[in-house]
Design a protein around this motif. Sequence first.
Motif, PDB file in Angstrom:
ATOM      1  N   ALA A 121       0.836  -1.204   0.000  1.00 48.03           N
ATOM      2  CA  ALA A 121       0.000   0.000   0.000  1.00 48.03           C
ATOM      3  C   ALA A 121       0.871   1.255   0.000  1.00 48.03           C
ATOM      4  O   ALA A 121       0.566   2.246  -0.671  1.00 48.03           O
ATOM      5  N   HIS A 122       1.965   1.219   0.741  1.00 56.80           N
ATOM      6  CA  HIS A 122       2.893   2.349   0.761  1.00 56.80           C
ATOM      7  C   HIS A 122       3.578   2.504  -0.592  1.00 56.80           C
ATOM      8  O   HIS A 122       3.803   3.624  -1.067  1.00 56.80           O
ATOM      9  N   VAL A 123       3.918   1.384  -1.208  1.00 54.32           N
ATOM     10  CA  VAL A 123       4.538   1.425  -2.540  1.00 54.32           C
ATOM     11  C   VAL A 123       3.625   2.163  -3.519  1.00 54.32           C
ATOM     12  O   VAL A 123       4.066   3.041  -4.262  1.00 54.32           O
ATOM     13  N   VAL A 128       2.480   6.558  -7.064  1.00 52.74           N
ATOM     14  CA  VAL A 128       1.437   7.368  -7.700  1.00 52.74           C
ATOM     15  C   VAL A 128       1.690   8.846  -7.442  1.00 52.74           C
ATOM     16  O   VAL A 128       1.551   9.684  -8.337  1.00 52.74           O
ATOM     17  N   THR A 129       2.086   9.172  -6.214  1.00 54.53           N
ATOM     18  CA  THR A 129       2.401  10.564  -5.900  1.00 54.53           C
ATOM     19  C   THR A 129       3.526  11.073  -6.782  1.00 54.53           C
ATOM     20  O   THR A 129       3.470  12.189  -7.320  1.00 54.53           O
ATOM     21  N   LEU A 147       4.806  14.301 -23.224  1.00 57.43           N
ATOM     22  CA  LEU A 147       5.018  12.857 -23.181  1.00 57.43           C
ATOM     23  C   LEU A 147       6.339  12.602 -22.463  1.00 57.43           C
ATOM     24  O   LEU A 147       7.367  13.195 -22.808  1.00 57.43           O
ATOM     25  N   TRP A 148       6.321  11.722 -21.457  1.00 59.00           N
ATOM     26  CA  TRP A 148       7.547  11.441 -20.719  1.00 59.00           C
ATOM     27  C   TRP A 148       7.617   9.974 -20.340  1.00 59.00           C
ATOM     28  O   TRP A 148       6.630   9.250 -20.440  1.00 59.00           O
ATOM     29  N   VAL A 149       8.807   9.537 -19.952  1.00 61.18           N
ATOM     30  CA  VAL A 149       9.054   8.133 -19.629  1.00 61.18           C
ATOM     31  C   VAL A 149       9.433   8.009 -18.160  1.00 61.18           C
ATOM     32  O   VAL A 149      10.266   8.777 -17.654  1.00 61.18           O
ATOM     33  N   ALA A 150       8.824   7.048 -17.477  1.00 61.71           N
ATOM     34  CA  ALA A 150       9.201   6.708 -16.105  1.00 61.71           C
ATOM     35  C   ALA A 150       9.667   5.261 -16.103  1.00 61.71           C
ATOM     36  O   ALA A 150       8.881   4.351 -16.395  1.00 61.71           O
ATOM     37  N   CYS A 151      10.936   5.039 -15.821  1.00 60.57           N
ATOM     38  CA  CYS A 151      11.488   3.679 -15.810  1.00 60.57           C
ATOM     39  C   CYS A 151      11.557   3.176 -14.381  1.00 60.57           C
ATOM     40  O   CYS A 151      12.250   3.749 -13.539  1.00 60.57           O
ATOM     41  N   VAL A 156       5.859  -1.904  -8.931  1.00 64.33           N
ATOM     42  CA  VAL A 156       5.583  -0.465  -8.879  1.00 64.33           C
ATOM     43  C   VAL A 156       4.660  -0.072 -10.033  1.00 64.33           C
ATOM     44  O   VAL A 156       3.673   0.653  -9.845  1.00 64.33           O
ATOM     45  N   ILE A 157       4.975  -0.559 -11.226  1.00 63.86           N
ATOM     46  CA  ILE A 157       4.143  -0.259 -12.398  1.00 63.86           C
ATOM     47  C   ILE A 157       2.731  -0.805 -12.208  1.00 63.86           C
ATOM     48  O   ILE A 157       1.742  -0.111 -12.488  1.00 63.86           O
ATOM     49  N   LYS A 158       2.617  -2.014 -11.718  1.00 64.45           N
ATOM     50  CA  LYS A 158       1.299  -2.609 -11.508  1.00 64.45           C
ATOM     51  C   LYS A 158       0.476  -1.802 -10.510  1.00 64.45           C
ATOM     52  O   LYS A 158      -0.732  -1.615 -10.681  1.00 64.45           O
ATOM     53  N   ALA A 159       1.137  -1.284  -9.480  1.00 64.95           N
ATOM     54  CA  ALA A 159       0.437  -0.474  -8.481  1.00 64.95           C
ATOM     55  C   ALA A 159      -0.055   0.841  -9.079  1.00 64.95           C
ATOM     56  O   ALA A 159      -1.173   1.288  -8.790  1.00 64.95           O
ATOM     57  N   VAL A 160       0.760   1.476  -9.919  1.00 64.55           N
ATOM     58  CA  VAL A 160       0.355   2.731 -10.564  1.00 64.55           C
ATOM     59  C   VAL A 160      -0.781   2.477 -11.544  1.00 64.55           C
ATOM     60  O   VAL A 160      -1.744   3.254 -11.623  1.00 64.55           O
ATOM     61  N   LEU A 161      -0.695   1.391 -12.289  1.00 62.14           N
ATOM     62  CA  LEU A 161      -1.765   1.056 -13.232  1.00 62.14           C
ATOM     63  C   LEU A 161      -3.079   0.767 -12.514  1.00 62.14           C
ATOM     64  O   LEU A 161      -4.153   1.174 -12.978  1.00 62.14           O
ATOM     65  N   ALA A 162      -3.008   0.063 -11.394  1.00 59.48           N
ATOM     66  CA  ALA A 162      -4.230  -0.227 -10.637  1.00 59.48           C
ATOM     67  C   ALA A 162      -4.915   1.069 -10.227  1.00 59.48           C
ATOM     68  O   ALA A 162      -6.137   1.213 -10.349  1.00 59.48           O
ATOM     69  N   ASP A 163      -4.127   2.030  -9.766  1.00 65.03           N
ATOM     70  CA  ASP A 163      -4.687   3.333  -9.394  1.00 65.03           C
ATOM     71  C   ASP A 163      -5.342   4.006 -10.598  1.00 65.03           C
ATOM     72  O   ASP A 163      -6.455   4.533 -10.496  1.00 65.03           O
ATOM     73  N   ALA A 164      -4.658   4.002 -11.732  1.00 67.53           N
ATOM     74  CA  ALA A 164      -5.193   4.663 -12.923  1.00 67.53           C
ATOM     75  C   ALA A 164      -6.457   3.981 -13.439  1.00 67.53           C
ATOM     76  O   ALA A 164      -7.361   4.639 -13.966  1.00 67.53           O
ATOM     77  N   LEU A 165      -6.533   2.679 -13.277  1.00 75.44           N
ATOM     78  CA  LEU A 165      -7.705   1.921 -13.726  1.00 75.44           C
ATOM     79  C   LEU A 165      -8.863   2.004 -12.738  1.00 75.44           C
ATOM     80  O   LEU A 165      -9.965   1.544 -13.037  1.00 75.44           O
TER      81      LEU A 165
END
Length: 229
Positions: A121-123, A128-129, A147-151, A156-165
């Motif tokens: 949850a902290h991740v 996302v922040t 347009l920008w890239v975050a590597c 971490v990516i899955k957590a950000v995607l879950a928030d966006a979805l």
Amino acid sequence: MTVILLRHGRSTSNTAHTLAGRSEGVDLDDKGAEQADAVVGRIGDLPVRAIVRSPLLRCARTVAPLAAALDLEPTVDDRLVEVDYGTWTGRKISELVKEPLWATVQQQPSAAVFPEGEGLAHVQSRAVTAVREHDRTLAETHGGDVLWVACTHGDVIKAVLADALGVHLDGFQRITADPASMSVIRYTAIRPFVLHVNHTGTGLTSALTPKPEQTDGTATDAVVGGTTD
């Protein structure tokens, strides 16, 4: 604002089937280095204005060819670092699946806190922040859509995607982010729009090329509902 979430290329830990976490010196393997080189062609001539990365070596190696091709200096953001897996770091996945906590990670990740590490949850909160802050800063700096890239890393990516979805974190294990995959989110004043998940194809240009505005000021792809009919 549109962000390409790029997972680092395949690492030596991926092929050893260990949980790398924040271990020092985990580099890309030969396949991962090839994937990093291929990122340049996959992004093509898209107008990427910034690259932000996790501080870990495997992310630095992944963005290096792209940064050189675009003549950009990547920004390092500690909030995009890999999950702190605590005492799980460096252990074999085949061992970890036998741990009682493994079932929680798979079934209720919002409740999972790694021993002597951090909770998922902290991740999600920190990642996302970070993404949203970079989004706002780049919009202000460049005066509009950027347009920008975050590597960063798979979880971490899955957590950000879950928030966006709009998906609860407990559903994030349904999302896949393979090594060197690209997932794309367009943030707007209304809501985020997820354009790609786990893209491993040859190019993103068809989806991310800016679309012309109609005479009434609305975008040509604007629809109400789920279809374009």
